[in-house]
Design an enzyme around this catalytic site. Sequence first.
Site, PDB file in Angstrom:
ATOM      1  N   HIS A  13      69.404  -3.141 -64.297  1.00 55.93           N
ATOM      2  CA  HIS A  13      68.158  -3.584 -64.912  1.00 55.93           C
ATOM      3  C   HIS A  13      67.927  -5.040 -64.573  1.00 55.93           C
ATOM      4  O   HIS A  13      68.884  -5.819 -64.515  1.00 55.93           O
ATOM      5  CB  HIS A  13      68.214  -3.407 -66.440  1.00 55.93           C
ATOM      6  CG  HIS A  13      66.857  -3.380 -67.056  1.00 55.93           C
ATOM      7  ND1 HIS A  13      66.195  -4.520 -67.385  1.00 55.93           N
ATOM      8  CD2 HIS A  13      66.033  -2.346 -67.352  1.00 55.93           C
ATOM      9  CE1 HIS A  13      65.008  -4.187 -67.878  1.00 55.93           C
ATOM     10  NE2 HIS A  13      64.887  -2.874 -67.872  1.00 55.93           N
ATOM     11  N   ASP A  73      66.651   5.214 -68.747  1.00 51.40           N
ATOM     12  CA  ASP A  73      66.223   6.371 -67.968  1.00 51.40           C
ATOM     13  C   ASP A  73      67.352   7.341 -67.652  1.00 51.40           C
ATOM     14  O   ASP A  73      67.103   8.502 -67.363  1.00 51.40           O
ATOM     15  CB  ASP A  73      65.597   5.901 -66.652  1.00 51.40           C
ATOM     16  CG  ASP A  73      64.242   5.296 -66.893  1.00 51.40           C
ATOM     17  OD1 ASP A  73      63.548   5.793 -67.781  1.00 51.40           O
ATOM     18  OD2 ASP A  73      63.892   4.323 -66.205  1.00 51.40           O
TER      19      ASP A  73
END
Length: 426
Positions: free
Chosen positions: A304, A361
């Site tokens: 991320h 996700d």
Amino acid sequence: MATDKATLNVDGETFDLPIITGKLGRPVVDVSAFADAGYWTYDPGFKVTAPVESKITFINGGEGELLHRGYPIDQLADNAEYLEVCYALLHGDLPNAEQKKDFYAKIQQHSGVHDQLRRFFEGFRRDAHPMAIMVGVVGALSAFYHDGLDVSDEKHREITAIRLIAKMPTLAAMSYKYSKGEPFMYPRNDFNYAENFLYMMLATPADVDYKVNPVLSKAMDKIFTLHADHEQNASTSTVRLAGSTGANPYACIAAGIAALWGPSHGGANEAVLEMLDEIGTVENVDEFMEKVKRKEVKLMGFGHRVYKNFDPRAKVMKETCDEVLDALGIDDPKLELAMKLEKIALEDPYFVERNLYPNVDFYSGIILKAIGIPTSMFTVIFALARTAGWISHWLEMHSAPFKIGRPRQLYTGETKRDFVKLEDRK
Ligand code: ACO
């Protein structure tokens, strides 16, 4: 906001640049006066650039902290419904009982779509990706609500936000039903927001007594909450940039949907399942991880830009994932595969050194698959949930004076030269 100064020397000239400290997070150096030095700033990927001041969401990537209007995401996910979180994003705080009743009633009232809109769906091929359909039909809403929409009017802006949050589940489910060749299911007033979405997605007109499994609707509601907002990410920044021109808000949200679609952003949940399919079985994991280390492929659902410790949404999502798989009694070999990937990524120095933790996700894809949602709808669900965040940022921008977003560039193309006629070109 407290201010201090940073001093910058350029070509013998000294510039005092104000340092502005917000309530949380790193202070920012206001570089606007630097333009007088004859230089622009260069920051590919906006890694250190804050183009806005915002009061909606705060992320501390180092500590794995995510706050909406000051409330930690895990507390919201465990104790509030998605629509309450939407209200907080839009209005600054969670609703009281009366505000909640009023807001829920408005969402219910606006959940239907104009009958003319079904014609837009019919213009798409049946095998069109539902994200392609969403970009089109949400953008098409601007054709229904353009004349008479005055973005300088607070009431008009508010009703736009309500309409968008209310209609997104209906449009999302329609995009799926269209691809299946099944009739559209209209929203029902006896179902809550998450139940309605599952009903419109999974029921058919033959299911007269359709019941939604409460474990699944709760999980769906949590997935919505965990995706509701994430400060100035790529799609939200896109919505703000499009909105900064004064464009129609439905068209701005369509731009956000387009930005979300890519596999580096919201498209990652779909890509996780594709990756698991590609790996196939647990025996192939080690070979796949070697490919990742050789940078031939990326480990989707990991890493991320902001979280460099852990993604707090992934933590809640993992718990929900366990609940759903337990409730449905699912023993999916894909899950075993996913858990092996997770274990290696958390232990192998290559991933540890680069802070490549599972992001939201990674688990959401597994839950959605278990619920029976097809892979192609994963990013659509993300878009549905993120609409609340997008429109909250659009509202925040419109509630105070703002400038059109217009970045500069570092030009490295040809210098000025004379035009060459076609017949003289080599
Ligand atoms: N798999 C393998 N290696 C990775 C991954 C990954 N998923 N992500 C980053 N890396 C590596 C890079 O190759 C780089 O290695 P190096 O230092 O040896 O060159 C290092 O980690 C740093 O990576 P960056 O590209 O600088 O990280 P950045 O912050 O720009 O990228 C991103 C973040 C786009 C999310 C990236 O991690 C990625 O592509 N992840 C996979 C896609 C994904 O899951 N996206 C969802 C994000 S969350 C969301 O939108 C809800």
